[in-house]
Scaffold this active site. Structure first.
Site, PDB file in Angstrom:
ATOM      1  N   SER A  14      55.328  21.297  41.274  1.00  0.00           N
ATOM      2  CA  SER A  14      54.217  20.362  41.371  1.00  0.00           C
ATOM      3  C   SER A  14      52.866  21.063  41.271  1.00  0.00           C
ATOM      4  O   SER A  14      52.606  21.792  40.325  1.00  0.00           O
ATOM      5  CB  SER A  14      54.349  19.564  42.672  1.00  0.00           C
ATOM      6  OG  SER A  14      53.570  18.397  42.627  1.00  0.00           O
ATOM      7  N   ASP A  46      57.862  10.318  36.002  1.00  0.00           N
ATOM      8  CA  ASP A  46      57.011  10.945  37.014  1.00  0.00           C
ATOM      9  C   ASP A  46      55.618  10.314  36.993  1.00  0.00           C
ATOM     10  O   ASP A  46      54.882  10.435  36.018  1.00  0.00           O
ATOM     11  CB  ASP A  46      56.914  12.455  36.744  1.00  0.00           C
ATOM     12  CG  ASP A  46      56.345  13.225  37.913  1.00  0.00           C
ATOM     13  OD1 ASP A  46      55.636  12.615  38.732  1.00  0.00           O
ATOM     14  OD2 ASP A  46      56.610  14.437  38.007  1.00  0.00           O
ATOM     15  N   HIS A  66      59.638  12.276  40.750  1.00  0.00           N
ATOM     16  CA  HIS A  66      58.909  13.543  40.853  1.00  0.00           C
ATOM     17  C   HIS A  66      59.835  14.684  41.235  1.00  0.00           C
ATOM     18  O   HIS A  66      59.382  15.775  41.537  1.00  0.00           O
ATOM     19  CB  HIS A  66      57.785  13.402  41.869  1.00  0.00           C
ATOM     20  CG  HIS A  66      56.795  14.528  41.847  1.00  0.00           C
ATOM     21  ND1 HIS A  66      56.142  14.944  40.703  1.00  0.00           N
ATOM     22  CD2 HIS A  66      56.352  15.349  42.825  1.00  0.00           C
ATOM     23  CE1 HIS A  66      55.339  15.955  40.986  1.00  0.00           C
ATOM     24  NE2 HIS A  66      55.446  16.226  42.256  1.00  0.00           N
TER      25      HIS A  66
END
Length: 716
Positions: free
Chosen positions: A556, A642, A684
């Site tokens: 991330s 995502d 995600h």
């Protein structure tokens, strides 16, 4: 309050985009909220379906993204398929090895379990079950079967039981969305589903049959609803947040006297109280928001206990005030953290408050008497790097605090702290002994400006010629979040194979408190990059591996530092493994139509209205700074649905990087590989443990090959 406080302390990140809260491989902490007795564990995959609520669920599913990059995506997927064929055998061997390591620690893998009253409620094999304390497992009662709900690839995320145990509310999530459906079950001799509420994020019972909940849309919660069940079903909105920087969630105080409506931005918060004894009364404001002031509320004996950063020093403090004198001018100080201290977790008891702290990268447990405000401090075992409170009994009058300690290579071990005696006991029945053949060291690297940056390393005892060993660097450095130091069984496998594991706690994270985060965000972001470079050079200079045997991994928002390092000093590392990485920050922060860009302005700055931030972000943005040079080999896992890290940005980054590499003849001779592995669906991260194991195996197969290592090793 422990899970809610944990998120609050990590800079109020319920609203965070791209920070990786779902990418940490422990599947227990996807979207945990505040219930102090809840313990979220392994998420399961289910195939069974019916059509009972198909229409409802289809209405809430995220529409698949349609990019102008459709052709590029297809090309990337074909390219990835052809490249990954070379890793198939290695991937399968790594998958078996990782599963074998996890098999040793079955109790650390997850199920959902809470204790309420005389019962334990838990999730198993696609069902929510109830078991009375003291009864045998054969007497368990099935309350809900997921196979009856027509949810594809779904799992139970959290459970709430109403105070009189007449109702159960359970949120159910699918693998390709961050939104959940709340299922209301009327308990009794024959439990039955009474209602479905779509797009629910947080929810709490105020009384029997009276539920408060927030709804999530485009990753944002701004409305709170109150609904009643039974003969007179009624729903109304009781709170709306207008400021797009703020995210709203609910929390129940440990004594169950109040529900709190928490409206949080990255730097500021505001709390409203709902009296559980009079839930139909309007919410009452505790203290209106003040820029830079964050606070969270607990309750005991008609007094509010406030966890806040208000006042000096600019770290967290525990304050209190009467429920009849709510405003900040009436808050009285009880306890203040010293500088460079991270408050990890907090839980309230009848006469004590227990805080879990990190100071000088070492864990401590501080007990504060709520009667005389005296403090007892206990240093926790030196090997511990992470702690998690166990599910707490319903009675807040308990005098025992139960928790788990772990590290990246030590599986969770259970401890009991007796508040009255001030004694710590390790609970029996450990599945495996603490690892004894792994050495841990806490070091400090000097950054470019002289700041000392903590580094935690693990390696096999009696290892010879450490300079020849492979080194895996972990980094994150954003949103005031600590680098994930929880147990992962694959780390034990890496240690056995001779790897050195290094965790670099750079600025922008939260390891040294609020100022550590402030030192690595907004116009200080390049400090995190300088810290990372300093840590890697420091380890190499100490004789821990060398650049040709060094790999970097992150997820991330950590992708910003990893991508920036690949641009500024690529010769420090040989290979990189990224999961859902944030690589095109400039384009993203210029697009106010994306779900969370406005909420991110307090972390990164606003390039659309401030030329200084435009130039500054452009100076370190991984995508903007790709240039002709020898890059490390890189594998990226991305997810088609995502909402936090736009796939478009990852595709652009991969295309530009591959073009630069192919345009440089000498780079082709070095054989650098760029692999983008796009997972269909997904939000995600891999939603299920089984999928995450496959992703880990894929990344390890890539790293071993790029570093010239054999992948053979003991399977048992």
């Amino acid at each position: 309050m422990h899970q809610k406080v944990k998120f609050f302390l990590q800079t109020l990140k319920f609203s965070i985009a791209r920070f990786g809260k779902c990418t940490q491989k422990q599947p227990h902490n996807h979207l945990i909220d505040c219930c102090p007795w809840i313990n979220v564990r392994k998420c399961h995959s289910f195939k069974s379906l019916q059509n009972k609520c198909k229409k409802l669920i289809s209405e809430r599913n995220i529409t698949s993204r349609r990019f102008s990059y459709a052709n590029l995506l297809n090309t990337e997927q074909e390219n990835t398929k052809s490249l990954l064929i070379n890793y198939t055998d290695s991937m399968e061997r790594f998958k078996k090895k990782i599963e074998a390591f996890y098999d040793k620690y079955l109790l650390t893998l997850d199920s959902l379990e809470i204790r309420f009253g005389d019962f334990i409620y838990y999730e198993e094999d696609g069902c929510i079950l109830r078991l009375k304390l003291g009864d045998g497992i054969n007497n368990c009662e099935v309350l809900l079967r997921l196979e009856e709900l027509s949810l594809y690839n779904a799992f139970v995320e959290r459970i709430r039981i109403s105070p009189g145990e007449e109702y159960m509310a359970a949120s159910i999530k699918t693998s390709d969305s961050e939104e959940s459906t709340c299922v209301i079950v009327k308990l009794g001799k024959y439990p039955k589903v009474e209602d479905f509420i779509p797009n629910v994020f947080s929810f709490e019972w105020a009384q029997n049959g009276i539920l408060l909940y927030t709804c999530q849309k485009n990753l944002r919660c701004c409305d709170v609803f109150r609904t009643s069940f039974g003969n007179k079903k009624h729903t109304e909105r009781i709170y709306t947040e207008q400021d797009p920087r703020f995210f709203v969630d609910l929390h129940c105080t440990r004594d169950k006297s109040f529900l709190t409506i928490n409206s949080n931005s990255k730097t500021t918060s505001e709390v409203w109280l709902v009296d559980c004894h009079q839930p139909w009364n309007p919410p009452v404001l505790v203290q209106k928001r003040n820029p830079g002031v964050m606070y969270h509320i607990e309750h005991r004996n008609s007094e509010l206990y406030i966890l806040t950063n208000y006042g000096e020093p600019a770290e967290y403090k525990l304050m209190k005030t009467s429920v009849n004198s709510l405003t900040m001018k009436n808050w009285r100080l009880i306890y203040a953290l010293k500088r460079k201290t991270k408050l990890i977790d907090m839980v309230m008891f009848k006469d004590h408050c227990v805080m879990f702290l990190k100071y000088c990268n070492q864990l401590y447990l501080n007990t504060i008497s709520l009667n005389d405000h005296s403090v007892q401090s206990l240093k926790l075992p030196a090997w511990a790097c992470a702690c998690q409170l166990d599910p707490q009994p319903q009675d807040s009058g308990s005098d025992a605090c139960s928790f788990q300690l772990s590290s990246p290579v030590h599986p969770p071990r259970h401890f009991l702290y007796m508040l009255g005696k001030g004694s710590l006991y390790e609970q029996a029945e450990q599945e495996e002994p603490v690892v004894t053949d792994c050495h841990m060291a806490r070091l400090e690297a000097k950054s470019k400006d002289g700041t000392l940056v903590p580094v935690t390393i693990f390696y096999k005892r009696n290892s010879e010629i450490l300079q020849k060993k492979p080194l895996l660097i972990h980094v994150y450095g954003a949103y005031g979040i600590d680098l994930n130091m929880n147990f992962k069984a694959e780390n034990q496998m890496l240690i056995e194979d001779g790897w050195i594991l290094a965790y670099c706690h750079v600025r922008g994270g939260g390891e040294l408190g609020l100022n550590w985060h402030a030192g690595g965000c907004l116009n200080n972001k390049l400090n995190g990059l300088a810290d990372l470079e300093a840590c890697i050079k420091f380890l190499h200079n100490l004789g821990f591996s060398k650049p040709a045997s060094t790999a970097l991994t992150t997820y991330s928002a950590g992708g910003i530092l990893a991508g920036a390092l690949c641009n500024t000093n690529p010769r420090l590392i040989r290979a990189v493994a990224l999961q859902a990485p944030f690589l095109d920050i400039l384009t993203t922060m210029l697009d106010m139509q994306l779900p969370l860009t406005r909420e991110e302005l307090e972390e990164w700055g606003d390039p659309s209205s401030d030329d200084k931030y435009m130039d500054y972000i452009k100076s370190y943005c991984p995508y903007q700074n790709i240039r002709p040079q020898t890059y490390p080999s890189i594998i990226i896992t991305a997810y088609e649905n995502d909402q936090r890290v736009p796939l478009k940005g990852i595709l652009k980054y991969t295309q530009r990087l591959r073009k630069v590499i192919m345009d440089q003849r000498h780079n082709r001779d070095h054989g650098r590989k760029i692999i983008l592995d796009v997972q269909t669906g997904g939000s995600h991260a891999a939603a299920f443990w089984e999928d995450s194991i496959i992703e880990v195996a894929k990344h390890l197969a890539f790293l071993y090959k790029e570093l010239g290592l054999g992948d053979t090793g003991p399977l048992n």
